[in-house]
Every structure is written in structure tokens, then in C-alpha cells.
Design a protein around this motif. Structure first.
Motif, PDB file in Angstrom:
ATOM      1  N   GLN A   1      -6.036 -16.139  39.926  1.00  0.00           N
ATOM      2  CA  GLN A   1      -7.281 -15.396  40.099  1.00  0.00           C
ATOM      3  C   GLN A   1      -7.048 -14.127  40.913  1.00  0.00           C
TER       4      GLN A   1
ATOM      5  N   PRO B   1     -14.440  -9.197  42.334  1.00  0.00           N
ATOM      6  CA  PRO B   1     -14.381  -7.726  42.361  1.00  0.00           C
ATOM      7  C   PRO B   1     -13.043  -7.236  41.819  1.00  0.00           C
ATOM      8  N   LEU B   2     -13.095  -6.134  41.133  1.00  0.00           N
ATOM      9  CA  LEU B   2     -11.868  -5.553  40.607  1.00  0.00           C
ATOM     10  C   LEU B   2     -11.197  -4.737  41.706  1.00  0.00           C
ATOM     11  N   GLN B   3     -10.009  -5.157  42.058  1.00  0.00           N
ATOM     12  CA  GLN B   3      -9.348  -4.511  43.192  1.00  0.00           C
ATOM     13  C   GLN B   3      -9.101  -3.025  42.986  1.00  0.00           C
ATOM     14  N   SER B   4      -8.762  -2.632  41.772  1.00  0.00           N
ATOM     15  CA  SER B   4      -8.423  -1.216  41.603  1.00  0.00           C
ATOM     16  C   SER B   4      -9.644  -0.336  41.838  1.00  0.00           C
TER      17      SER B   4
ATOM     18  N   LEU C   1       6.467  -6.037  39.817  1.00  0.00           N
ATOM     19  CA  LEU C   1       6.314  -7.483  39.842  1.00  0.00           C
ATOM     20  C   LEU C   1       5.599  -7.944  41.106  1.00  0.00           C
ATOM     21  N   PHE C   2       4.587  -8.751  40.878  1.00  0.00           N
ATOM     22  CA  PHE C   2       3.842  -9.384  41.958  1.00  0.00           C
ATOM     23  C   PHE C   2       4.318 -10.816  42.057  1.00  0.00           C
ATOM     24  N   VAL C   3       4.927 -11.217  43.155  1.00  0.00           N
ATOM     25  CA  VAL C   3       5.449 -12.573  43.257  1.00  0.00           C
ATOM     26  C   VAL C   3       4.496 -13.483  44.025  1.00  0.00           C
ATOM     27  N   SER C   4       4.176 -14.627  43.443  1.00  0.00           N
ATOM     28  CA  SER C   4       3.305 -15.582  44.119  1.00  0.00           C
ATOM     29  C   SER C   4       3.913 -16.973  44.128  1.00  0.00           C
ATOM     30  N   ASN C   5       3.731 -17.667  45.222  1.00  0.00           N
ATOM     31  CA  ASN C   5       4.172 -19.064  45.316  1.00  0.00           C
ATOM     32  C   ASN C   5       3.029 -20.006  45.000  1.00  0.00           C
TER      33      ASN C   5
ATOM     34  N   LEU D   1      -4.300 -12.486  41.217  1.00  0.00           N
ATOM     35  CA  LEU D   1      -3.552 -11.538  40.396  1.00  0.00           C
ATOM     36  C   LEU D   1      -4.479 -10.841  39.411  1.00  0.00           C
ATOM     37  N   LEU D   2      -5.354 -11.605  38.826  1.00  0.00           N
ATOM     38  CA  LEU D   2      -6.288 -11.051  37.855  1.00  0.00           C
ATOM     39  C   LEU D   2      -7.133  -9.942  38.481  1.00  0.00           C
ATOM     40  N   GLN D   3      -7.501 -10.147  39.722  1.00  0.00           N
ATOM     41  CA  GLN D   3      -8.291  -9.133  40.406  1.00  0.00           C
ATOM     42  C   GLN D   3      -7.533  -7.825  40.529  1.00  0.00           C
ATOM     43  N   HIS D   4      -6.223  -7.942  40.452  1.00  0.00           N
ATOM     44  CA  HIS D   4      -5.426  -6.720  40.557  1.00  0.00           C
ATOM     45  C   HIS D   4      -5.123  -6.138  39.189  1.00  0.00           C
ATOM     46  N   ASN D   5      -5.854  -6.640  38.182  1.00  0.00           N
ATOM     47  CA  ASN D   5      -5.711  -6.037  36.857  1.00  0.00           C
ATOM     48  C   ASN D   5      -4.314  -6.169  36.273  1.00  0.00           C
TER      49      ASN D   5
ATOM     50  N   GLN E   1      -3.898 -18.333  42.854  1.00  0.00           N
ATOM     51  CA  GLN E   1      -3.006 -17.181  42.779  1.00  0.00           C
ATOM     52  C   GLN E   1      -3.254 -16.395  41.505  1.00  0.00           C
TER      53      GLN E   1
ATOM     54  N   ARG F   1     -14.801  -8.872  31.736  1.00  0.00           N
ATOM     55  CA  ARG F   1     -15.046  -9.539  33.000  1.00  0.00           C
ATOM     56  C   ARG F   1     -16.418  -9.163  33.538  1.00  0.00           C
TER      57      ARG F   1
ATOM     58  N   SER G   1      -2.506  -1.844  34.674  1.00  0.00           N
ATOM     59  CA  SER G   1      -2.066  -1.628  36.045  1.00  0.00           C
ATOM     60  C   SER G   1      -0.571  -1.395  36.180  1.00  0.00           C
TER      61      SER G   1
ATOM     62  N   GLU H   1       4.589 -14.115  53.561  1.00  0.00           N
ATOM     63  CA  GLU H   1       3.520 -14.356  52.588  1.00  0.00           C
ATOM     64  C   GLU H   1       2.510 -15.356  53.128  1.00  0.00           C
TER      65      GLU H   1
ATOM     66  N   ARG I   1      -2.048  -9.489  50.127  1.00  0.00           N
ATOM     67  CA  ARG I   1      -1.048  -9.874  49.160  1.00  0.00           C
ATOM     68  C   ARG I   1       0.251  -9.128  49.403  1.00  0.00           C
ATOM     69  N   LEU I   2       1.324  -9.690  48.843  1.00  0.00           N
ATOM     70  CA  LEU I   2       2.639  -9.138  49.115  1.00  0.00           C
ATOM     71  C   LEU I   2       3.320  -8.655  47.839  1.00  0.00           C
ATOM     72  N   PHE I   3       3.786  -7.440  47.897  1.00  0.00           N
ATOM     73  CA  PHE I   3       4.565  -6.833  46.824  1.00  0.00           C
ATOM     74  C   PHE I   3       6.026  -6.889  47.239  1.00  0.00           C
TER      75      PHE I   3
ATOM     76  N   ILE J   1       1.403  -3.793  36.441  1.00  0.00           N
ATOM     77  CA  ILE J   1       1.864  -4.895  37.272  1.00  0.00           C
ATOM     78  C   ILE J   1       1.934  -6.180  36.460  1.00  0.00           C
TER      79      ILE J   1
END
Lengths: 337, 337
Positions: free
Chosen positions: A115, B53-56, A98-102, A117-121, A113, B4, A65, B88, B97-99, A67
Motif C-alpha cells: 500500500q 493520498p497520492l504521494q507525488s 528501486l524501492f526496497v521493503s522488508n 509503495l502504491l501511494q508512491h505511484n 508495504q 484510484r 514514477s 528502515e 520510507r527508505l530509498f 520507481i
DNA sequence: CTGTTAGCGCCTTCAT
DNA sequence: ATGAAGGCGCTAACAG
């Protein structure tokens, strides 16, 4: 609302195949002996039409991705914010985003979080983890996902990480306090905590106690959700019962902030009524009156090195694991002691 | 490295079609009269296999990514960091989600970042823009991409935005200074700037000059890449040539920080040698000695409202444009004046 | 109530 | 030196 340009659009317009366009645009034109003139035509049209590949399509096809996920306790903490900027700066050189997560210091939220992120590959994960052991991430890493830790590393963990010399820097600061004649130093850390970085700082303190160099006060663990009150109670108590020169060492910047705030409210003079030394170093420490002693972690470098480790892992997925980088935090003595 | 779980896996295992699984998992089971028992079977297996689910793939199919892009000058600035957290927090309630991207106050980089975000199929864009006009974003919005501004809004721009009462708050602070007997107030802003928010703050000052209430000093524009030096020069000059009570008003937190730093270095007492009032309010202002007067923007609320506007735009793409929210910044008088 | 089919945009093998 | 075809995982028409 016009549609974005796709590979097919370019192919149609040039009466060429999508394959060709794709090859050229991915820099594989020469490998396939595609004529310079064709390549040029393709590149020009792409530029002209402002063609940009759609990441979700590419990601679906390639499994990558571009990312990287970043997980920090709180991005509004200046320490993590600065590191995030260092990471971002370095990653963007490698065309990574970069995907930032708190995590908000919450273990459940942290895993959630991840999980998401993982969904976004995501191609990799950089983490200052709130978890109490690295198992979760070790499993993840086994599935082939590069993981890099920073700030909060785990002992006996093979995953790459970037940390600072927590023990030595704390020891150095405490030694300096001792030399200045502070004996019954109060040690405060956010807690209850299992974090290795904080435990190392605390160990530097308790080890000195064992050597008989520091008084035998119990280290204080401050519940940060209620910091101001707890600190007031501890310090009230400490000040009342301590006859010798008084000093407090705080294990992070949030606590230092609260201690200074306490002094202000109670009209205590720093350092004559109470000396302060803090792990972490905030910009304001340098301009406060008096200036506050701190321990300056190289935040941008921490970020950059973490990003470097990530990029390495991406390039050689089966490369040497266990790359650990220890950076030097600078002990800064100022007027507060 | 095990693959997955996919929709197809679940379908095979249950001898059902992918469609059915998809429907159930997306909560459309009831709409399609799918039996409770089947639904239950599906949900259980999905849970069991930890299907996500895979987001992409979803994004490619639906054209939606569930990602909102955020562009700020610098995420390591505590003002923007706090807003980012507010955004966020609110977005995650809506499963978005936030980029986060930094523009570094650079117009080219800002546009680059937007392009990168676009490649990721973002569903919307929240921006504190460094550009000098909104055209770029207006075009973008016309393609159907929801855009929300905050902090830095544009006059006569139809896009939704969240801002604070820059003019009034500044005016109020300056009036208070006047009442305290400060007449020749020095006004400083980061510059050269086209930003509407900053210009409104400055206008509050120059308007008072026109009314003859404030001396006629030229407002100072400080090049932030060289702030310390420029501030020293301006203040040295101001202090030398001003006989009356001296006060400086800074248009943002970075400048205030530098001014305080200057006073510390030059051993100037606040407020007797120089009074300070700052737009923005840092945590440290409240514990500094003396405490520093500021103007407190409701950062979390700014973030939350911006997120709200975004969510609204997402829900009704053709909804009323031009939603402008003006929040009240709190003028805080403290010991520095 | 459930299934079939097609296709989002891209990359990649295999042909030519 | 170029192209055709297939498929990544998912959802939405359209059929039953």
C-alpha cells in the motif's frame, strides 16, 4: 537555500516556452521539427543550470514514477540482498529506481508495504511473497500494475516469475547422499510453511521416501524464531535414535547455519558424526572446515531476469502473461558428506 | 482498471469541499473546529473507499516526500545490509520510507545516485560515503537538505554522524595480540584508501610501531578487486620471512574472509601457523573452527542512531549541527589467536 | 464551522 | 517551428 531550477526558469532565460523546453529535453525535439540550434541552446542551458526534472511533478502529470517496488522477507538475508543488487543493476540501465521493503515474513506487513509503495505511484512490483496465495497480487495486476514474482512463486498463477529447479536440485542432492550410503536422512525446513518453493524441496524428499529409498523419518519443520533450540532438540533426538550413517538436509541457509553451529557446540565432527547438505550456498560454505555441501542458486541472475521480466511488462502492458523462467541451481558436493 | 480514489471523489460524494476532507484526514480537524460528526463521516468514507493520498501530488505541493535516501557501497555486504534494516525499522516508525542506493565504492556513481535521489524530492540523505572529502555533502546540506553520515565519517566536518571507536578498538585488539606474544603483526586494509575510519584503524597500528611495540612491517593495502591474489602474495611473503609467532590483523570483514580462505587452501592451521584478528565480526566467525577473533560493531544500533539523527534534523532544521555519536565496538577474542 | 481559490512543476493537446 | 492553456491531486491562504 536556493531553489532548484525548473522548466520555467529555463524558458524565461531563453525567452522560449516551457513546451518547447520540455519537448527538447524529452527527446521529442526532432519529431516537432525544432531547429537544431534551438535544441542545442536548450540542452546546453539545461546542462549548465544542472536542470533535473522533479519526479513528483512529472509523476503527477504522467501517472508514471520510474520507481519499481521490491518486497523481500528480509534485506539483511544475503540471498535477498544479492538478488536485490542484481535487480538494481539491471533496472538502473532502464533508468528505473528501486524501492526496497522488508516484509519480515509477515503477511500483514507485506500488504502494508504494498500500500505504501502504491501511494508512491510505483510503476511495478517485484516480490518474493510471504502470502499463501497470489490473489492479492492478481487483483493488483488487474488494475494494470505489472507484478513479477521471484524465489517464491505460486502454482497455477499467470503472473510472470523467476524460480529455480527446486525439486530437481533437491532430488539430485539427496540421491548423492543415498549413493554415499546415507539412508536415514533428516530433512529440515523452516515452517510451518505454505511456500511453494519450500514445498517442492520437501516433496523431493517425501517422494523418495515413497519410493522406499529414504528412511521414513518425519520431515522437521523448524520455527525460525526459535531455531537454535528446536534444532538442538530435533538433532539430539535424531542422533540418539539413529544407528546408520547420519545426514541432515536443510531447506535453506539459515537452518544450515544453525546446524553447523549446533555441531560446533556439541563437538560433533562433520561429516563423520553428522553429514550436512544445504539448499542455498553461502560464501562461507566454501571455506569452512570441512567445506559444506550446498545448492547454489544463481542469485544475481535471478535478480537480473526478474528485472528483465519487469521491463518487458512495462513495455508491453498487454503482452503475453505467464512468462515463467526456471533457472538451474547448481548442486555442489563438498567435504561435509 | 479502475482509477484510484481521490480527495475530489470523497468531496463529491459527501458534498463537502476538498479542503475539509484534507484537513480531517491530516488530523487538523480539531484545530479547525470541524464537528465530530463531520469528521467521523469523512474518516469512515475514506476508510470505506480505501482512500490513500497520492504521494507525488502531496510531495509536489508541500515540497516534502517522506522519503529518505540511503547510500551505501554495497547493500549485499552484510554489514551495510544490517545497518539498512536498522535504519528502515526506525524510520518507518516516523512514517518515513527508505530509498536504497549502491555506490559500488565509485565516487562518480555515488554523486549520480544522489542526483537521482534529489529528483525524487527526498527529505534527507543518510550516507556511508566513498568520497574523499565532505564538501559535496556540505554544499547539499547548505541548500537545506539534512545529511547524516555513518560508518565513514569525515574529520572536521560539521554534519551529524554515527561512528564507532575505530582507533581504540583496534588498539585494544592489537594489545591483546602483543600480550599473547605476537610481535611482528601484519596489518592489512583495503586500499588505496582515504577513508577516515580505515585510517584510524591503521593509525592504531602505526602508532604502536612508533612506540616500538610492534615490528616494523609495512601495513599492506590490498586492492579488493583482486583481493585473493594480492593476499596470497603478501601472506606467502610474510610467512616465509617471519620467524616469530605470526598474526594478521585485517581492517574489514572482506579481507578476513580472504585470509581464512587462504589458510584453508594452503592448509595452514589457525592460530598455530597464522593467527587472525579482524575488524568487523561476521556471524560465521562464531561457528568457524577455530572461532575467529573479531571486533563487533553494533550494526543495528548504528542504523537506528543514524535514523534518529535524521529525524532530529528533520524536526529542527536549524538545530545544533555537529552531533557526533561514537558507539563502542566490542573486541571479541576467540580461538584464532 | 466550511468553502473558494490558487498553485506546486510538469506534460500534452490544440492553436498558430 | 513555437506557444498558450489546462490539469494531474493535493494543501494552504484567505474568506466567509
Amino acid at each position: 537555500m536556493k531553489r532548484r531550477t525548473t522548466l520555467a526558469d529555463l524558458a524565461n532565460e531563453l525567452k522560449l516556452s516551457k513546451t518547447l523546453i520540455s519537448l527538447v529535453l524529452n527527446g521529442k525535439g526532432d519529431d516537432h521539427n525544432i531547429s537544431k540550434t534551438t535544441q542545442k541552446k536548450v540542452l546546453e542551458l539545461a546542462e549548465n543550470r544542472n536542470y533535473k526534472p522533479l519526479q513528483s511533478a512529472r509523476s503527477l502529470r504522467t501517472g508514471k514514477s520510474g520507481i519499481i517496488g521490491l518486497i523481500v522477507p528480509s534485506i539483511s538475508n544475503s540471498f535477498y540482498a544479492a538478488i536485490a543488487e542484481g535487480i538494481e543493476r539491471q533496472l538502473s540501465k532502464a533508468q528505473l529506481r528501486l524501492f526496497v521493503s522488508n516484509s519480515n515474513e509477515n503477511q500483514l506487513k507485506e500488504k502494508d508495504q504494498v500500500q505504501l509503495l502504491l501511494q508512491h505511484n510505483i510503476d511495478g512490483l517485484i516480490v518474493a511473497s510471504t502470502l499463501d496465495n497470489p490473489e492479492y497480487y492478481e487483483k493488483l495486476a488487474k488494475t494494470g500494475l505489472p507484478v513479477v514474482f521471484f524465489d517464491r512463486c505460486f502454482e497455477k498463477c499467470k503472473l510472470p516469475c523467476v524460480e529455480v529447479n527446486n525439486y530437481d536440485a533437491t532430488n539430485e542432492a539427496l540421491q548423492k547422499l543415498l549413493k554415499k550410503g546415507y539412508k536415514n536422512i533428516l530433512f529440515m525446513s523452516p515452517g510451518p510453511s505454505h511456500l511453494n518453493s519450500l514445498n517442492l524441496r520437501k516433496k523431493a524428499y517425501t517422494d523418495l521416501q515413497k519410493e522406499g529409498k529414504v528412511g521414513n523419518l518425519e520431515p522437521i519443520e523448524v520455527d525460525t524464531s526459535n531455531a537454535a533450540l528446536e534444532i538442538k532438540r530435533s538433532l539430539d533426538n535424531y542422533i540418539k535414535n539413529t544407528k546408520s550413517k547420519k545426514a541432515v538436509f536443510t531447506a535453506n541457509n539459515e537452518l544450515a547455519f544453525e546446524v553447523i553451529s549446533y555441531c560446533k557446540k556439541e563437538k560433533l565432527a562433520i561429516p563423520s558424526d553428522l553429514a550436512i547438505w544445504s539448499f542455498d550456498d553461502l560464501l562461507m560454505f566454501g571455506i569452512y572446515s570441512p567445506t559444506i555441501s550446498g545448492i547454489d542458486q544463481p542469485v544475481f541472475e535471478i535478480g537480473e531476469r526478474a528485472a528483465d521480466l519487469m521491463i518487458e511488462s512495462l513495455e508491453e502492458p498487454n503482452g503475453k502473461t505467464g512468462r515463467k523462467i526456471t533457472l538451474i541451481a547448481e548442486v555442489k558436493e563438498r567435504e561435509s558428506v
